[in-house]
Design an enzyme around this catalytic site. Structure first.
Site, PDB file in Angstrom:
ATOM      1  N   ASP A 165       0.834  -1.247  -0.050  1.00  0.00           N
ATOM      2  CA  ASP A 165      -0.149   0.044  -0.114  1.00  0.00           C
ATOM      3  C   ASP A 165       0.974   1.398   0.034  1.00  0.00           C
ATOM      4  OD1 ASP A 165       0.910  -0.341   2.614  1.00  0.00           O
ATOM      5  OD2 ASP A 165      -1.181  -0.440   3.388  1.00  0.00           O
ATOM      6  N   ASP A 173       3.632   0.981  13.264  1.00  0.00           N
ATOM      7  CA  ASP A 173       2.779  -0.286  13.586  1.00  0.00           C
ATOM      8  C   ASP A 173       3.500  -1.457  13.971  1.00  0.00           C
ATOM      9  OD1 ASP A 173       0.492   1.078  12.288  1.00  0.00           O
ATOM     10  OD2 ASP A 173       1.491   0.639  10.232  1.00  0.00           O
TER      11      ASP A 173
END
Length: 888
Positions: A70, A481
C-alpha cells in the site's frame, strides 16, 4: 497486526514540504559532486512489516509473480532464491505518492510486460495525480502515463481488486477502475494513453465515513475490479465479455458482452454488500464473488460468497457459513487453475481469534476450514506455522485460547494459488506475506505448512534511527505499526521487536552517548505506558510511568550520561525526570509539542524546537530559554541533532518551500545559527565516522543540493557534498530520519516511508574529500582480483546479472577494466555503473568517472541486462588487464 497506515510522515508532507519551487542556489554555494559515489544499498532485514493487499501470478509463465504494497512499492518474485526484488525504488521525492500501488497486472500474452497503477492518497495529502506505469522488462525499468486524477494505494478499500486488468486475448487493451467518482478507464495502446469509458453507467457511491472532512474516509471507493472472460475471445481480438465491480451496495456488478461497447447491470445479483473481489473459472463457466458489508481492509462485519453461472445467468449462494454466523467479510479469493473446481476464500476482517481460510474442491458446494473448534476455546488446525525465519511474527504474545501466536493472519485480502502448482499458495496479511508449498495436504487429511514467504519485501515506515558507538546493537529503529527493532546483524531478521511494552508505533528513541547501554523509546499504545527504558543496550526493556495527560509517544532525549531524560509526549507538555521515569516534572519555558534532543557531551544540556524557535536548557530540562536565533524554519517540519563529542555543536534541517528551508549549523548551543548556502532543501541530518584524515565527523542528509534531490555525504563539515545514492535508488520520501554509523566509515542508514530501513556502504573505505576521492595510484591495475557473477533474474530471451569486482591485492586501483567472454552468444543490452563495449562474444566493462578508485580489500559493483537463447552459461573466466581473476 496492521491497524493503521496513515503515518506521521503524511503530516509533514501535508505541511508543504514537496510543493512549490525551491529558492535559487545562493552565491558561494558548496561544491557538489552530483555523480554518485560507489555505494551498495541493502535493507536492514526485517522481512515484511506491512500490508500486502495484492498478489498477482502470470497465467502463462511458471514462477512469474508480483506483489503490491500500500505504501512500499511493488515486487517481483525470484524463484531461484525464494525472495522478492523491489521494482519501484526509482520513484523520487517529488512523486513519493507513486510508491503506493493500488493495482498490478502481469501480461499473459507477453510475460515481459507488467503494469502498475500507482498513487497513495486521493485527498490533499498526496501532491501528485496517479499514474499507470508500464514495463517491458518485468519491472526493471518503467515508463509512465500520468492520469488526470489521484489513485489511493493507501486509501480505504485498497484490498479490493484488481482494479487494473489486461485483455487476455488482445493485450494492447487494458482497463482501470478509478476511485473518487472518476469512473472506468481504458487504454487501447498498451497503457501509453488512457481515456474514460464514458458510457459506463456507474462510478460508485460507497464511502467509509461521509463525515470525515479530511477526504480520507469520505472518498468514493469507486470501481474496484475488472475481470475478463477469456473464453469469449480469440487471440488478437478483444475479449467480448467483461465484468466490472463497483463500490455500490445496490449495483455492485456490471457486464459487457460486446468488448466494452455497452454495459448493463448484471441481472439477479445479490445486493446489500460490496463485491470485494471476483475470479472467473472459464473452464466450468463460473464467476465467483466475495462480498463484505464494508470496504476494508480493517472493517467488515458481515459477508457472503456467491457463484454466477456465466452460461445460464444463475446465481447461487455458496457462502461457507451462514450470514448470521459471520462477523467478518469475505475478500481473498482464488481458484486452482490446475483443478478449477477448487476455490478458496478468506474471512479477511476477522481479527479475533484469527483470520479464517475456507477451501472447496467442488466449486463451492461444500467447504472445509483452515481451523475448527474442537471444544471451545480449543482449536484444531489443518496447518502448522513455521515463523522461524521471522520469529517476531509472534509479537512476543502468549495468548489464551482460542487465540494463538503467531496468528494465521488478519487483513487477508490477497490470496492466490499458483496457477502452475496446486501445492503453492501465497496470501498477504497486515504484517507479512505467508505461503505454503504443500497445500494439497489440506485435502488428504494431513497438515500443510504455512511459512513467511516475504524475504526481500521490506515494508516498514521508519520514524527514527539511532546507531550507538559501542555495544552489541548496530542499529535501533523506531517503526510504524510494529514498534521497532534492535539489529545486532543487519543481514539477519531480529528475533523480536521491542517488547515490555510493545508499542504499536514507536515515535522516537535515543541512547546516552557516553553510556550506550542506556536506551529510551517512546510510542503509541492503546492502553498502557508510552515510554520504556533499557539498561543493556536495548536487549531488554522495562516500562516507565506516564505523567498525566499523555496520549502518544512524541519525542524523547537521553542525557549524555544516562542520568536523566526529557520527554515531549503527545497530549501534554514537555517533562523531565532523573532516573528512569518513575516520576516526572513539567519543564518550563518550552511549548507543548516541541521536538527535544540532548547535547551529546553535557549531561545537563537539552534542546528543543517548535514553530521557528529554538530552545535551550542547561539545568537538565527543568527550564528552557528561547534562543535569539532568527531565520529558522517557521513550521514544525524540522529535525535537528547535536554532534557527538562536541558540546553545543548542533545541526538543524527542515522547512518548507514557501519559507525558510535548508540546513543550519550552530557551535554555541543554538544561541546563533548559520545557514549553509547552496543547500536548497534539507530534511534530515545525521553523523557518522570521520573519513581518514578528517577532523570532523561525516555528515549525511536527505536534501536538495545543486538542484538535485538525493542522499548526500560531506566529509568536510559541509564545505563540499557528494550525492551517494543514484536515480535507481531513491525510495520516494526519505525525510524521516538518517544517521551514519559511528563505527564504519561511509555507512549510512536511511529511513523510508514504506521500504524499511535502507543502509548503504561505500567502496571508498578510507574516505577522502567531499567528492569521494582517495585511494592509491596504480594506473593499470593487474593485481589480484576476485569476481562474483550472479544472474539475479532470468526470463524467456532475457536476463539480469550483477557483477562484483574485488581488489584482493595490496595496492589501490585508480581505474579498472574487466573483460570476459560469453560462451553462448549472450548480448548485453544495458549496463549500469560502468561503460562497456561488446565485440562478438567478448565484453569489456570499464569504470566510469566516479568509481575508478578501488582500495585494497574493497569492491566495485555493476550490473546489466542481456539477451540469450538456447543457454545462458556463466562466463568461465574474467581478466583485469592481463591478470586472470578468481571466480567466486
Amino acid at each position: 497486526m496492521r491497524r493503521t497506515r496513515i503515518l506521521t510522515a503524511v503530516l509533514a508532507l501535508a505541511a508543504g514540504l514537496l510543493v512549490g519551487s525551491p529558492p535559487a542556489l545562493a552565491a558561494g554555494a558548496p561544491k557538489v559532486a552530483l555523480a554518485a559515489d560507489t555505494y551498495t544499498w541493502k535493507n536492514a532485514r526485517i522481512d515484511g512489516g506491512g500490508f500486502v493487499p495484492g498478489i498477482v501470478f502470470n497465467r502463462s509463465e511458471k514462477n512469474l509473480a508480483y506483489a503490491r504494497t500500500d505504501i512500499g512499492g511493488a515486487y517481483r518474485w525470484q524463484e531461484a532464491t525464494k525472495t522478492w526484488t523491489p521494482l519501484l525504488d526509482s520513484v523520487g521525492w517529488d512523486e513519493w505518492g507513486h510508491t503506493g500501488v493500488v493495482s498490478l497486472a502481469s501480461d499473459s500474452v507477453d510475460p515481459n510486460k507488467v503494469y502498475a497503477a500507482v498513487g497513495t492518497y486521493t485527498n490533499s495529502w498526496d501532491p501528485t495525480n496517479g499514474a499507470v506505469l508500464r514495463s517491458s522488462d518485468r519491472g526493471a525499468g518503467w515508463q509512465k502515463a500520468d492520469l488526470p486524477f489521484k489513485l489511493g494505494g493507501n486509501m480505504p478499500g485498497r484490498g479490493m481488486g484488481e482494479r487494473l486488468a489486461i485483455d487476455p486475448n488482445k493485450d494492447s487493451v487494458l482497463y482501470l477502475g478509478a476511485p473518487s467518482g472518476k469512473g472506468l478507464w481504458r487504454s487501447t495502446d498498451s497503457g501509453v494513453t488512457w481515456s474514460q469509458v464514458t458510457n459506463f453507467p456507474n462510478a460508485g457511491n460507497y464511502v467509509q465515513d461521509s463525515s470525515d472532512t479530511s477526504g480520507y474516509a469520505s472518498d468514493n471507493q469507486g470501481i474496484v475490479w475488472v475481470t475478463f472472460d477469456e473464453s469469449t475471445g480469440t487471440s488478437g481480438s478483444a475479449t467480448k465479455t467483461i465484468y466490472v465491480g463497483v463500490a455500490d451496495k445496490d449495483n455492485p456488478v456490471y457486464r459487457s458482452t460486446d468488448a466494452g461497447a455497452t454495459w448493463t447491470r448484471l441481472a439477479g445479483q445479490p445486493t446489500g454488500y460490496l463485491a470485494h473481489q471476483s475470479v472467473l473459472d472459464a473452464k466450468n463457466g463460473y464467476l465467483y464473488l466475495a462480498y463484505s458489508d464494508k470496504g476494508g481492509p480493517y472493517d467488515g462485519g458481515k459477508g457472503q460468497l456467491w457463484r454466477y453461472a456465466t452460461a445460464t445467468g444463475t446465481w447461487t449462494n455458496i457462502s461457507p457459513v451462514t450470514e448470521a454466523d459471520t462477523y467478518y467479510g469475505f475478500s481473498g479469493l482464488t481458484v486452482d487453475r490446475q483443478h478449477p473446481g477448487t476455490v478458496m476464500t478468506t474471512a479477511y476482517s476477522s481479527w479475533w481469534p484469527d483470520t479464517q481460510i475456507f477451501r472447496s474442491t467442488d466449486s463451492g458446494g461444500s467447504w472445509t476450514k483452515a481451523w475448527d473448534y474442537t471444544s471451545y476455546p480449543n482449536r484444531s488446525n489443518r496447518y502448522t506455522m513455521d515463523v522461524s525465519s521471522s520469529p517476531w511474527l509472534t509479537f512476543g504474545a502468549n495468548p489464551s485460547p482460542p487465540e494463538q501466536a503467531p496468528k494465521l493472519g488478519w487483513m487477508t485480502e490477497s490470496l492466490e494459488i499458483d496457477p502452475f502448482n496446486s501445492d503453492r499458495m501465497m496470501y498477504g496479511t497486515g504484517a507479512t506475506l505467508y505461503g505454503s508449498e504443500d497445500l494439497t495436504k489440506w485435502d488428504s487429511g494431513g497438515q500443510f505448512t504455512v511459512k513467511p514467504m516475504v524475504q526481500g519485501l521490506e515494508e516498514t515506515a521508519v520514524n527514527d534511527l539511532a546507531a550507538p558507538p559501542s555495544g552489541g546493537a548496530q542499529l535501533f529503529s523506531a517503526l510504524g505499526d510494529i514498534g521497532g527493532f534492535r539489529h545486532t546483524d543487519l543481514t539477519k531478521v531480529p528475533s523480536m521487536m521491542f517488547t515490555s511494552p510493545t508499542f504499536t508505533t514507536t515515535t522516537g528513541l535515543d541512547f546516552a552517548e557516553a553510556d550506550p547501554n542506556t536506551v529510551v523509546r517512546v510510542g503509541n499504545l492503546d492502553s498502557g505506558p508510552h515510554i520504556a527504558f533499557s539498561t543493556d543496550n536495548g536487549a531488554n526493556w522495562f516500562a516507565g510511568t506516564d505523567p498525566s495527560g499523555v496520549s502518544g509517544g512524541g519525542t524523547v532525549a537521553a542525557a549524555s550520561d544516562g542520568s536523566r531524560f526529557v520527554w515531549s509526549p503527545a497530549g501534554t507538555g514537555v517533562q523531565y525526570t532523573t532516573g528512569f521515569g518513575t516520576s516526572w516534572s513539567a519543564s518550563s519555558g518550552i511549548p507543548a509539542g516541541a521536538t527535544v534532543e540532548a547535547d551529546r557531551v553535557d549531561a545537563k544540556t537539552f534542546y528543543g524546537f517548535k514553530s521557528g524557535k529554538f530552545y535551550v536548557s542547561s539545568d537538565g530540562g527543568a527550564t528552557f530559554t528561547a534562543s535569539s536565533a532568527t531565520g529558522l524554519p517557521g513550521g514544525d517540519s524540522v529535525r535537528f541533532k547535536a554532534l557527538p563529542g562536541a558540546k553545543g555543536d548542533v545541526w538543524l534541517a527542515g522547512g518548507a518551500s514557501d519559507g525558510a528551508y535548508g540546513l543550519w549549523h550552530s557551535t554555541d548551543s543554538g544561541a546563533s545559527f548559520t545557514k549553509l548556502s547552496g543547500v536548497e532543501q534539507a530534511d534530515t541530518i545525521g553523523f557518522g565516522k570521520a573519513a581518514t584524515g578528517a577532523s570532523y565527523q561525516t555528515l549525511y542528509t536527505s536534501a536538495k543540493i545543486g538542484g538535485v534531490r538525493g542522499i548526500f555525504r560531506s566529509t568536510d563539515k559541509g564545505a563540499t557534498w557528494t550525492r551517494i545514492n543514484d536515480d535507481a535508488h531513491q525510495w520516494g520520501w526519505t525525510g524521516g530520519a538518517i544517521t551514519g554509523d559511528p563505527r564504519v566509515y561511509g555507512r549510512v542508514y536511511v529511513s523510508t516511508n514504506g521500504r524499511g530501513v535502507v543502509y548503504g556502504d561505500t567502496s571508498d573505505t578510507g574516505g577522502g574529500g567531499g567528492n569521494g576521492g582517495g585511494g592509491g595510484t596504480d594506473p593499470t591495475p593487474n593485481g589480484a582480483c576476485t569476481v562474483t557473477y550472479k544472474v539475479t533474474n532470468q526470463w524467456s530471451g532475457g536476463f539480469q546479472a550483477d557483477v562484483q569486482l574485488t581488489n584482493t591485492g595490496s595496492t589501490a586501483w585508480s581505474s579498472w577494466s574487466l573483460g570476459w567472454t560469453f560462451a553462448d552468444g549472450q548480448k548485453v543490452t544495458q549496463l549500469w555503473n560502468a561503460d562497456y563495449t561488446q565485440s562478438g562474444t567478448a565484453v569489456t566493462a570499464k569504470n566510469v568517472s566516479w568509481n575508478g578508485t578501488v582500495a585494497a580489500g574493497s569492491s566495485v559493483d555493476f550490473g546489466f541486462t542481456g539477451s540469450w537463447s538456447g543457454a545462458n552459461t556463466q562466463p568461465a573466466s574474467f581478466k583485469l588487464g592481463d591478470r586472470t581473476c578468481t571466480v567466486a
